[in-house]
Design a protein around this motif. Structure first.
Motif, PDB file in Angstrom:
ATOM      1  N   PHE B 249       0.845  -1.193   0.000  1.00  0.00           N
ATOM      2  CA  PHE B 249       0.000   0.000   0.000  1.00  0.00           C
ATOM      3  C   PHE B 249       0.875   1.234   0.000  1.00  0.00           C
ATOM      4  N   ASN B 250       0.547   2.202  -0.885  1.00  0.00           N
ATOM      5  CA  ASN B 250       1.380   3.405  -0.927  1.00  0.00           C
ATOM      6  C   ASN B 250       0.603   4.639  -0.490  1.00  0.00           C
ATOM      7  N   GLY B 251      -0.517   4.443   0.200  1.00  0.00           N
ATOM      8  CA  GLY B 251      -1.314   5.577   0.652  1.00  0.00           C
ATOM      9  C   GLY B 251      -2.546   5.773  -0.189  1.00  0.00           C
ATOM     10  N   ARG B 252      -2.508   5.168  -1.366  1.00  0.00           N
ATOM     11  CA  ARG B 252      -3.675   5.347  -2.234  1.00  0.00           C
ATOM     12  C   ARG B 252      -3.962   4.054  -3.022  1.00  0.00           C
ATOM     13  N   VAL B 253      -2.896   3.493  -3.570  1.00  0.00           N
ATOM     14  CA  VAL B 253      -3.042   2.345  -4.461  1.00  0.00           C
ATOM     15  C   VAL B 253      -2.521   1.088  -3.788  1.00  0.00           C
ATOM     16  N   TRP B 254      -3.245  -0.007  -3.965  1.00  0.00           N
ATOM     17  CA  TRP B 254      -2.782  -1.306  -3.479  1.00  0.00           C
ATOM     18  C   TRP B 254      -2.165  -2.075  -4.618  1.00  0.00           C
ATOM     19  N   ARG B 255      -0.985  -2.684  -4.353  1.00  0.00           N
ATOM     20  CA  ARG B 255      -0.286  -3.429  -5.393  1.00  0.00           C
ATOM     21  C   ARG B 255      -0.082  -4.860  -4.973  1.00  0.00           C
ATOM     22  N   ALA B 256      -0.004  -5.732  -5.965  1.00  0.00           N
ATOM     23  CA  ALA B 256       0.256  -7.138  -5.671  1.00  0.00           C
ATOM     24  C   ALA B 256       1.761  -7.362  -5.513  1.00  0.00           C
ATOM     25  N   ARG B 257       2.087  -8.438  -4.838  1.00  0.00           N
ATOM     26  CA  ARG B 257       3.497  -8.755  -4.656  1.00  0.00           C
ATOM     27  C   ARG B 257       4.084  -9.273  -5.963  1.00  0.00           C
ATOM     28  N   PHE B 258       3.314 -10.120  -6.669  1.00  0.00           N
ATOM     29  CA  PHE B 258       3.768 -10.643  -7.967  1.00  0.00           C
ATOM     30  C   PHE B 258       2.941  -9.958  -9.039  1.00  0.00           C
ATOM     31  N   GLU B 353       4.965   6.089   5.432  1.00  0.00           N
ATOM     32  CA  GLU B 353       5.294   6.900   6.598  1.00  0.00           C
ATOM     33  C   GLU B 353       4.256   7.982   6.826  1.00  0.00           C
ATOM     34  N   GLN B 354       3.805   8.546   5.695  1.00  0.00           N
ATOM     35  CA  GLN B 354       2.966   9.732   5.828  1.00  0.00           C
ATOM     36  C   GLN B 354       1.596   9.521   5.217  1.00  0.00           C
ATOM     37  N   ALA B 358      -5.005  11.389  10.393  1.00  0.00           N
ATOM     38  CA  ALA B 358      -6.220  11.395  11.212  1.00  0.00           C
ATOM     39  C   ALA B 358      -6.741   9.986  11.403  1.00  0.00           C
ATOM     40  N   LEU B 359      -6.742   9.233  10.333  1.00  0.00           N
ATOM     41  CA  LEU B 359      -7.256   7.860  10.416  1.00  0.00           C
ATOM     42  C   LEU B 359      -6.343   6.991  11.273  1.00  0.00           C
ATOM     43  N   ARG B 360      -5.041   7.229  11.130  1.00  0.00           N
ATOM     44  CA  ARG B 360      -4.074   6.473  11.922  1.00  0.00           C
ATOM     45  C   ARG B 360      -4.321   6.700  13.422  1.00  0.00           C
ATOM     46  N   GLN B 361      -4.478   7.968  13.770  1.00  0.00           N
ATOM     47  CA  GLN B 361      -4.735   8.303  15.182  1.00  0.00           C
ATOM     48  C   GLN B 361      -6.016   7.647  15.675  1.00  0.00           C
ATOM     49  N   TRP B 362      -7.030   7.747  14.826  1.00  0.00           N
ATOM     50  CA  TRP B 362      -8.339   7.187  15.169  1.00  0.00           C
ATOM     51  C   TRP B 362      -8.233   5.693  15.405  1.00  0.00           C
ATOM     52  N   GLY B 363      -7.441   5.030  14.563  1.00  0.00           N
ATOM     53  CA  GLY B 363      -7.264   3.584  14.658  1.00  0.00           C
ATOM     54  C   GLY B 363      -6.532   3.200  15.921  1.00  0.00           C
ATOM     55  N   LEU B 364      -5.427   3.921  16.203  1.00  0.00           N
ATOM     56  CA  LEU B 364      -4.635   3.577  17.378  1.00  0.00           C
ATOM     57  C   LEU B 364      -5.468   3.733  18.645  1.00  0.00           C
ATOM     58  N   VAL B 429      -2.448  -0.351  10.897  1.00  0.00           N
ATOM     59  CA  VAL B 429      -2.134   0.641  11.924  1.00  0.00           C
ATOM     60  C   VAL B 429      -1.948  -0.042  13.275  1.00  0.00           C
ATOM     61  N   ALA B 430      -2.778  -1.055  13.520  1.00  0.00           N
ATOM     62  CA  ALA B 430      -2.696  -1.769  14.785  1.00  0.00           C
ATOM     63  C   ALA B 430      -1.722  -2.921  14.717  1.00  0.00           C
ATOM     64  N   GLY B 431      -0.997  -3.052  13.595  1.00  0.00           N
ATOM     65  CA  GLY B 431       0.005  -4.102  13.506  1.00  0.00           C
ATOM     66  C   GLY B 431      -0.542  -5.443  13.063  1.00  0.00           C
ATOM     67  N   ILE B 432      -1.743  -5.506  12.632  1.00  0.00           N
ATOM     68  CA  ILE B 432      -2.292  -6.774  12.136  1.00  0.00           C
ATOM     69  C   ILE B 432      -1.954  -6.891  10.652  1.00  0.00           C
ATOM     70  N   PRO B 433      -1.287  -7.986  10.226  1.00  0.00           N
ATOM     71  CA  PRO B 433      -0.994  -8.147   8.796  1.00  0.00           C
ATOM     72  C   PRO B 433      -2.308  -8.212   8.006  1.00  0.00           C
ATOM     73  N   SER B 434      -2.359  -7.472   6.957  1.00  0.00           N
ATOM     74  CA  SER B 434      -3.611  -7.442   6.195  1.00  0.00           C
ATOM     75  C   SER B 434      -3.302  -7.318   4.716  1.00  0.00           C
TER      76      SER B 434
END
Lengths: 319, 660
Positions: B249-258, B353-354, B358-364, B429-434
């Motif tokens: 995840f780059n903040g907007r787009v999700w990419r596959a590993r392969f 990193e960035q 707001a969502l990160r705070q809300w999640g934590l 955010v909570a450290g759960i692999p997803s």
């Protein structure tokens, strides 16, 4: 396509053995040859390319297309063969021309069953190609070729071919018809020498040669069948049946004699005779033709001229 | 020697040029749907010129026109983005060449060339459109080119009616051999690999998902794939078809590993795969061409059997070559699996990193209050349920760097991918692999074809979380729109929010007959794909071998010869080359029998003369012959009398009396 000369000779010999001449030739499986044309082979190549596309792109429908193209080539063989199969070629007439002119031959194409056979092509290097479209039971074809020499002008073995309807295969036959045209010698002016056997003197002054209608000549006895209009009535009163006799005045018969042209070669003599014939014809004088072993009584008119010309053309041929 | 124009150099008459013009139209127009519209402009240019030619202006095309057409064509290709060397641009060039070539078609050789190029283009067209409709178009193309070939050959004698008839006859006559070739010709593997075999646009789930892309996929009613189960299919709620697994995840787009980009670095060999649980499903999938690599599976895949296909360790399967045409594979899935050691867990926890602070705070904050990971996820889903979130096909575009926060706190309008994206983010955010899973949800069962059809419209995205040592499916859509899980998108929307539906899907939804027709057409297409497009030559051979035992080459050659022989005879009969001997009508047949016994009639001998002669030669038969002669005479001049059965019997008896 031309083969090396010895091979070509053998091939020609084989063809003439296999396809003997006749007044009438019916095309059947022993006379028709059929092979794919270059265009047809190209189609095969194209089909292979399509199959290659099918294999490389794993395209199922292209397998079908490729085989379809191949099969179309196969089917075209039947459709083209059908154009020639059962066709009857019949010799009709051939012309009589002056040596050096074009002579024409006419052939009749017919088929026992009415069928559209598409355009057929008659090919020979003498006339290039002549087309005939056959739709129905029969059609006439005229072939013409130049003559160079006096004498017999047989219709050469020609090629009759059909590529219709798709040009993928060509079916053909080499046809030799038993049909001769004739060429009479080209007229060349030469002086005729008097010939000893010809009667001279008063005979040549006798200008009337045959009964006619123009001038009164004499009275003669009535014969059954004489016209009433020609009856000589003053004699009738004396109890004599006499009719008036009329004649046409004509120039003397001219014999065109082979022997009147000594010292010339055979063809030259014939040419000279042809020239004199033409002159007589132009001057409307009767003439007779005397060739060694053959004689045509004096006469005039177009038909007579043709007959004499034919005699010149045929001179030297076994009769 | 007389010179004559060689056949191939003869100039074609006007009617033939007309035919060629028409054929050109038939060939080019179907391609315009697949190639840049610029070719249409060239087509019109060519058409104008050819129009002049067919009206007797037999000049060569001026160089300026050729250059202009070429510039328009090539410039158009470049403008349309066909810069790379691939199949699309090669075909576009080929069609352009076909168009330009026709500018100078005057002589027979050119006409034939055009027809042959046309046949080839027909084959190319079939690479693009292989539906039943495409096949019909291809048949029309073959007919057109055959007609062109005929017209060129017939030259002056061309006539439309006869030409069409002959062309159809040729095509029909060729069908049996075509079928035989299609059935028995071995299907070889590609002789060499085609570089850049791309035809048309990519469809389906890609290896990069930004939340908007799934929504645009949902606008299409095109079929994505069709699944046929061995035995009973799983219940409707489990129809989660997974395609791609997106972990980066780059903040907007999700990419596959392969991804497509790194397809030569995909793992090979023995891979750690999920072990199936008790409940398993066997099925085969017929996937439409997607121009991508991903295969679709019922959650979770355990095995795949298909050409070049294999299961990757992130729980999906792929093919190294992209799918440029429909592809069929067999697969196995299990309702539950045990996961082997997941080695990439850390990778599934990475966050940029960035952004989305707001969502990160809300999640934590929420995680601290929740106590456990499971409770945390429950709380998130609960939040979606209770707050005024709405599920819509037309969400606003969240384009800022904080797109997830914008969605979560302000917009609250989103499609499945928005919810999935947000939940996966919160988990990390909570450290759960997803990870995000892209695929389809639902489908329509087709009764007549016994398969499930999944359309692009069923596109869906959901989340997988690593909890308690295994990947677990969490579908936030179930929280915001519970109905979507049980219904297909269009069914659900038409109840809830019909205006969201694309027009094509809205049209004719409630017309019974229309629906039946659609089901029927779907099943026709399925059958077409299974039995024609994915035909394997072993099918027919297998059928034959099951019937007649092992087939050796001699048998094959012999049966081929017999097949061709029979076909040739049939063809000869149809074309009138071969005539069956016809039975002679009575009474001539009877007369023939007598002749066969006593010798033939002489030429010119009448029937009664003949009979008298026979009676003289065979005094013993005089009576019988006289009786027969009299009857034959009667029948010969009265055809009506033959219709009488008693007369026929009489004739037979009298003949037999003579032959004794």
């Amino acid at each position: 396509m031309r083969w090396p000369a010895p091979l070509q000779r053998r091939l020609d010999a084989w063809v003439s053995r296999r396809l003997p001449p006749g007044r009438q030739v019916t095309l059947n499986q022993s006379r028709i040859f059929i092979v794919p044309t270059r265009q047809g082979l190209l189609m095969l190549g194209l089909a292979l390319v399509v199959l290659l596309v099918a294999i490389n792109f794993e395209s199922s429908l292209n397998y079908a297309l490729g085989f379809w193209l191949v099969a179309m080539l196969w089917a075209a063989v039947h459709l083209t063969y059908r154009n020639l199969s059962g066709l009857v070629v019949q010799a009709e007439t051939a012309g009589l021309v002056e040596a050096g002119e074009n002579v024409s031959y006419s052939l009749m194409l017919s088929s026992p069953r009415s069928r559209y056979r598409g355009p057929l092509e008659f090919r020979h290097e003498d006339w290039g190609q002549v087309g005939a479209e056959m739709d129905g039971r029969d059609t006439q074809v005229t072939l013409s070729r130049p003559t160079s020499q006096r004498g017999r002008q047989p219709l050469p073995r020609f090629r009759l071919e059909s590529r219709y309807p798709f040009g993928l295969v060509v079916a053909w036959s080499h046809i030799k018809m038993d049909l001769d045209a004739w060429a009479y010698p080209k007229p060349v002016e030469q002086r005729l020498q008097p010939v000893g056997t010809e009667p001279e003197g008063d005979v040549s002054n006798d200008h009337f040669v045959q009964a006619g209608t123009e001038d009164f000549h004499s009275l003669r006895e009535y014969q059954a069948g004489d016209s009433v209009h020609r009856m000589h009535w003053p004699s009738f009163s004396r109890d004599e049946l006499v009719v008036k006799h009329f004649v046409d005045y004509q120039a003397a018969d001219q014999w065109l004699d082979w022997h009147a042209l000594p010292g010339l070669a055979v063809e030259m003599r014939l040419s000279a005779l042809a020239w004199h014939m033409l002159r007589c014809q132009q001057q409307d004088r009767p003439f007779g033709l005397r060739l060694p072993g053959y004689e045509i009584e004096p006469d005039k008119g177009q038909r007579h001229l043709e007959r004499c010309r034919r005699a010149l053309a045929e001179f030297g041929e076994l009769r | 020697m007389t010179q004559f124009v060689p056949i191939m150099h003869r100039v074609m008459p006007l009617p033939v040029l007309w035919v060629l013009l028409l054929v050109q139209g038939v060939m080019v127009v179907p391609f315009l749907f697949y190639l840049p519209p610029w070719l249409g402009v060239v087509f019109v240019l060519v058409l104008i010129w050819r129009w002049r030619v067919t009206h007797g202006d037999m000049r060569k095309a001026p160089r300026s026109l050729i250059v202009l057409a070429m510039l328009v064509g090539i410039g158009g290709l470049l403008l349309s983005g066909l810069r790379a060397y691939n199949l699309d641009s090669a075909v576009a060039l080929c069609v352009l060449g076909y168009l330009l070539k026709s500018l100078e078609v005057m002589r027979r050789r050119d006409g034939i060339f055009q027809a042959y190029l046309g046949y080839f283009l027909t084959g190319i067209f079939l690479l693009y459109n292989y539906t039943p409709v495409g096949a019909l178009v291809a048949i029309a193309m073959v007919l057109a080119n055959t007609l062109a070939l005929h017209a060129v050959t017939a030259d002056q004698t061309f006539c439309w009616k006869r030409g069409t008839k002959l062309s159809l006859a040729l095509m029909v006559a060729a069908v049996p051999i075509m079928i035989a070739g299609f059935l028995f010709f071995p299907r070889l593997p590609p002789l060499w690999s085609i570089p850049n075999d791309e035809r048309g646009a990519q469809t389906g789930m890609s290896d990069e998902v930004d939340p908007g892309s799934v929504a645009s996929l949902a606008q299409s009613t095109e079929p994505a794939f069709r699944v046929q189960f061995e035995g009973d299919p799983p219940p409707r709620q489990q129809w989660y078809w997974r395609g791609t697994t997106l972990g980066e995840f780059n903040g907007r787009v999700w990419r596959a590993r392969f991804r497509d980009r790194n397809r030569f670095q995909w793992p090979r060999g023995q891979l750690p795969l999920a072990q199936p649980g008790a409940e398993q499903f066997e099925y085969s999938v017929l996937l439409e061409a997607t121009q991508q690599h991903w295969l679709y599976f019922l959650d979770w895949p355990t095995q795949v059997r298909g050409q070049e296909a294999y299961v990757l360790p992130d729980g999906r399967a792929a093919r190294r070559n992209s799918l440029s045409q429909t592809y069929r594979y067999e697969a196995q899935s299990a309702a539950s699996v045990t996961w082997p050691n997941e080695t990439a867990l850390q990778w599934y926890q990475r966050l940029p990193e960035q952004g989305n602070e707001a969502l990160r705070q809300w999640g934590l904050e929420l995680r601290q209050n929740a106590g456990s990971d499971a409770a945390y996820i429950d709380a998130i889903l609960n939040h979606i349920r209770t707050e005024p979130f709405r599920y819509t096909l037309q969400p606003p575009q969240y384009l800022s760097a904080d797109s997830l926060s914008d969605f979560w706190f302000d917009g609250r309008l989103g499609f499945c991918s928005h919810y999935a994206s947000a939940v996966a983010y919160l988990a990390r955010v909570a450290g759960i692999p997803s990870r995000l899973v892209g695929g389809y949800l639902g489908g329509t069962y087709n009764q007549s074809g016994d398969f499930i059809q999944v359309r692009q419209m069923e596109a869906h995205a959901w989340v997988e979380l690593w909890l308690n040592g295994q990947w677990q499916r969490v579908d936030p859509t179930a929280a915001v729109a519970p109905g979507r899980i049980d219904l297909n998108l269009d069914d659900w929307l038409s109840e809830d929010n019909p205006s969201d539906l694309p027009f094509g899907a809205r049209f004719g939804r409630n017309l019974g007959p229309f629906n039946d027709l659609r089901f029927w057409w779907d099943s026709v297409q399925y059958q077409w794909q299974v039995s024609i497009l994915n035909y394997q030559q072993s099918n027919a051979l297998g059928l034959l071998e099951a019937r007649f035992g092992r087939i050796n080459p001699w048998h094959a050659a012999a049966s081929m010869a017999v097949f061709l022989g029979v076909l040739g005879l049939l063809m000869a009969w149809f074309t009138g080359l071969l005539q069956l001997p016809r039975r002679q009508p009575e009474p001539w047949a009877s007369l023939r029998r007598v002749e066969r016994q006593y010798g033939n009639r002489h030429t010119g001998e009448t029937v009664s003369d003949f009979m008298t002669r026979l009676a003289y030669e065979h005094p013993g038969q005089r009576e019988a012959l006289a009786r027969l002669a009299q009857l034959i005479d009667t029948l010969a001049y009265d055809p009506q009398a033959m219709l009488d059965a008693s007369r026929r019997r009489d004739l037979k008896q009298r003949v037999e009396a003579c032959l004794k």
